[in-house]
Design a protein around this motif. Structure first.
Motif, mmCIF file in Angstrom:
data_model
loop_
_atom_site.group_PDB
_atom_site.id
_atom_site.type_symbol
_atom_site.label_atom_id
_atom_site.label_comp_id
_atom_site.label_asym_id
_atom_site.label_seq_id
_atom_site.Cartn_x
_atom_site.Cartn_y
_atom_site.Cartn_z
ATOM 1 N N GLU A 8 3.624 15.676 36.622
ATOM 2 C CA GLU A 8 4.361 16.896 36.456
ATOM 3 C C GLU A 8 3.793 17.216 35.009
ATOM 4 O OE1 GLU A 8 7.032 19.818 34.937
ATOM 5 O OE2 GLU A 8 6.944 17.707 34.344
ATOM 6 N N LEU A 9 3.753 16.378 33.949
ATOM 7 C CA LEU A 9 3.457 16.755 32.483
ATOM 8 C C LEU A 9 2.222 17.070 32.456
ATOM 9 C CD1 LEU A 9 4.201 17.150 29.724
ATOM 10 C CD2 LEU A 9 3.816 14.565 29.340
ATOM 11 N N ALA A 10 1.060 16.289 33.041
ATOM 12 C CA ALA A 10 -0.335 16.450 33.248
ATOM 13 C C ALA A 10 -0.749 17.966 33.757
ATOM 14 C CB ALA A 10 -0.993 15.366 33.943
ATOM 15 N N LYS A 102 -1.079 8.997 30.129
ATOM 16 C CA LYS A 102 -2.440 9.152 29.860
ATOM 17 C C LYS A 102 -3.057 9.568 31.479
ATOM 18 C CE LYS A 102 -4.898 5.587 31.258
ATOM 19 N NZ LYS A 102 -6.055 4.892 31.870
ATOM 20 N N PHE A 103 -3.927 10.761 31.364
ATOM 21 C CA PHE A 103 -4.485 11.172 32.444
ATOM 22 C C PHE A 103 -5.932 11.957 32.095
ATOM 23 C CE2 PHE A 103 -2.237 14.451 30.281
ATOM 24 C CZ PHE A 103 -3.081 15.511 30.491
ATOM 25 N N ASN A 104 -6.693 12.089 33.152
ATOM 26 C CA ASN A 104 -8.147 12.675 32.936
ATOM 27 C C ASN A 104 -7.868 13.925 33.533
ATOM 28 O OD1 ASN A 104 -8.881 9.662 33.557
ATOM 29 N ND2 ASN A 104 -10.435 10.648 32.296
ATOM 30 N N TRP A 105 -8.890 15.046 32.882
ATOM 31 C CA TRP A 105 -8.834 16.360 33.457
ATOM 32 C C TRP A 105 -10.309 16.614 33.589
ATOM 33 C CZ3 TRP A 105 -11.743 18.932 30.013
ATOM 34 C CH2 TRP A 105 -11.929 18.534 28.748
ATOM 35 N N GLU A 106 -10.569 17.547 34.403
ATOM 36 C CA GLU A 106 -11.836 18.304 34.731
ATOM 37 C C GLU A 106 -12.078 19.747 34.476
ATOM 38 O OE1 GLU A 106 -13.282 15.546 38.718
ATOM 39 O OE2 GLU A 106 -11.975 17.129 39.011
ATOM 40 N N GLU A 121 -7.120 12.314 28.195
ATOM 41 C CA GLU A 121 -5.726 12.883 27.366
ATOM 42 C C GLU A 121 -5.219 11.727 27.189
ATOM 43 O OE1 GLU A 121 -5.685 16.277 25.349
ATOM 44 O OE2 GLU A 121 -6.952 16.014 26.867
ATOM 45 N N VAL A 122 -4.585 11.401 25.933
ATOM 46 C CA VAL A 122 -3.354 10.535 25.840
ATOM 47 C C VAL A 122 -2.323 11.054 25.085
ATOM 48 C CG1 VAL A 122 -3.015 8.072 24.684
ATOM 49 C CG2 VAL A 122 -5.262 8.634 25.833
ATOM 50 N N LEU A 123 -1.282 11.283 25.492
ATOM 51 C CA LEU A 123 -0.292 11.878 24.846
ATOM 52 C C LEU A 123 0.611 10.943 24.359
ATOM 53 C CD1 LEU A 123 0.298 14.648 27.567
ATOM 54 C CD2 LEU A 123 -1.275 14.886 25.590
ATOM 55 N N VAL A 124 1.450 11.115 23.178
ATOM 56 C CA VAL A 124 2.290 10.238 22.663
ATOM 57 C C VAL A 124 3.570 11.257 22.744
ATOM 58 C CG1 VAL A 124 3.163 8.810 20.879
ATOM 59 C CG2 VAL A 124 0.673 8.879 21.380
ATOM 60 N N LEU A 125 4.480 10.722 23.293
ATOM 61 C CA LEU A 125 5.902 11.661 23.526
ATOM 62 C C LEU A 125 6.874 11.259 22.295
ATOM 63 C CD1 LEU A 125 5.943 11.648 27.138
ATOM 64 C CD2 LEU A 125 4.823 13.273 25.671
ATOM 65 N N THR A 133 1.924 13.529 19.511
ATOM 66 C CA THR A 133 0.405 13.677 19.333
ATOM 67 C C THR A 133 -0.466 13.490 20.548
ATOM 68 O OG1 THR A 133 0.914 12.116 17.248
ATOM 69 C CG2 THR A 133 -1.461 12.322 17.982
ATOM 70 N N ASP A 134 -1.253 14.264 20.373
ATOM 71 C CA ASP A 134 -2.211 14.445 21.758
ATOM 72 C C ASP A 134 -3.615 14.000 21.415
ATOM 73 O OD1 ASP A 134 -4.017 15.736 23.728
ATOM 74 O OD2 ASP A 134 -3.215 17.671 23.335
ATOM 75 N N TYR A 135 -4.181 13.023 21.959
ATOM 76 C CA TYR A 135 -5.200 12.549 21.638
ATOM 77 C C TYR A 135 -6.304 13.029 22.907
ATOM 78 C CZ TYR A 135 -3.209 9.541 18.216
ATOM 79 O OH TYR A 135 -2.435 8.981 17.076
ATOM 80 N N MET A 136 -7.384 13.824 22.469
ATOM 81 C CA MET A 136 -8.306 14.383 23.223
ATOM 82 C C MET A 136 -9.408 13.864 23.321
ATOM 83 S SD MET A 136 -9.421 18.113 24.283
ATOM 84 C CE MET A 136 -8.115 18.867 25.243
ATOM 85 N N PHE A 137 -10.092 13.187 24.338
ATOM 86 C CA PHE A 137 -11.526 12.740 24.230
ATOM 87 C C PHE A 137 -12.478 13.352 25.404
ATOM 88 C CE2 PHE A 137 -8.427 9.239 23.128
ATOM 89 C CZ PHE A 137 -8.981 8.712 21.865
ATOM 90 N N PRO A 138 -13.025 14.560 24.956
ATOM 91 C CA PRO A 138 -13.964 15.077 25.995
ATOM 92 C C PRO A 138 -15.054 14.468 26.303
ATOM 93 C CG PRO A 138 -13.032 16.713 24.010
ATOM 94 C CD PRO A 138 -12.865 15.060 23.869
ATOM 95 N N GLY A 139 -15.531 14.368 27.651
ATOM 96 C CA GLY A 139 -16.452 13.507 28.085
ATOM 97 C C GLY A 139 -16.354 12.251 28.303
ATOM 98 N N ALA A 140 -15.030 11.743 28.132
ATOM 99 C CA ALA A 140 -14.606 10.134 28.395
ATOM 100 C C ALA A 140 -14.163 10.092 29.832
ATOM 101 C CB ALA A 140 -13.416 9.999 27.353
#
Length: 140
Positions: A8-10, A102-106, A121-125, A133-140
């Motif tokens: 739901e969060l993703a 942790k989740f992926n997006w397209e 996407e790696v979200l620390v709540l 903190t939101d760690y975003m890794f495009p292309g991963a």
């Protein structure tokens, strides 16, 4: 910590990046992120190379606080979604481990079709279930 459903969060997180209404985007940012929360982005290789050529050794881009996050989300929306070519969607793989989601997006064509981009996407709540903190890794 408050109960958080990772999927739901993703879904809410990714929906924010597609939101055309500026007021709704601003409201969603305040709901998703802690007031002092931020996003740390690993930029694409070409941006890292340009930065290195200018003498910068930083390999991350950062936005902190609701105002900077609003600028970040708005610029992404304007570049990728507003022209009507693409939309973002979550991959159905969100998982939570304690205070980390942790989740992926397209990024897919707005009319349908195969993904043309994406990332991790790696979200620390925080203790209230909002993004610290939101760690975003495009292309991963």
């Amino acid at each position: 910590m408050t109960y958080i459903d990772a999927r739901e969060l993703a879904g809410r997180y990714v929906a924010l990046w597609n939101e055309p209404d500026a007021e709704l985007r601003r409201s969603a940012i305040k709901e998703l992120w802690a007031e002092d929360g931020g996003q740390i982005l690993q930029p694409p290789q070409e941006i890292r190379e340009i930065a290195a050529g200018l003498g910068f050794d930083s390999t991350t881009l950062e936005a902190h606080g609701h105002d900077e996050l609003e600028v970040r989300v708005t610029r992404s929306y304007e570049e990728f979604v507003a022209p009507g070519e693409f939309v973002f969607q979550p991959v159905d793989n969100a998982i939570r481990l304690r205070d980390v989601v942790k989740f992926n997006w397209e990024m897919v064509p707005a009319g349908g079709g195969a993904a043309v981009g994406g990332g991790l996407e790696v979200l620390v709540l925080d203790g209230n279930g909002r993004i610290a903190t939101d760690y975003m890794f495009p292309g991963a």
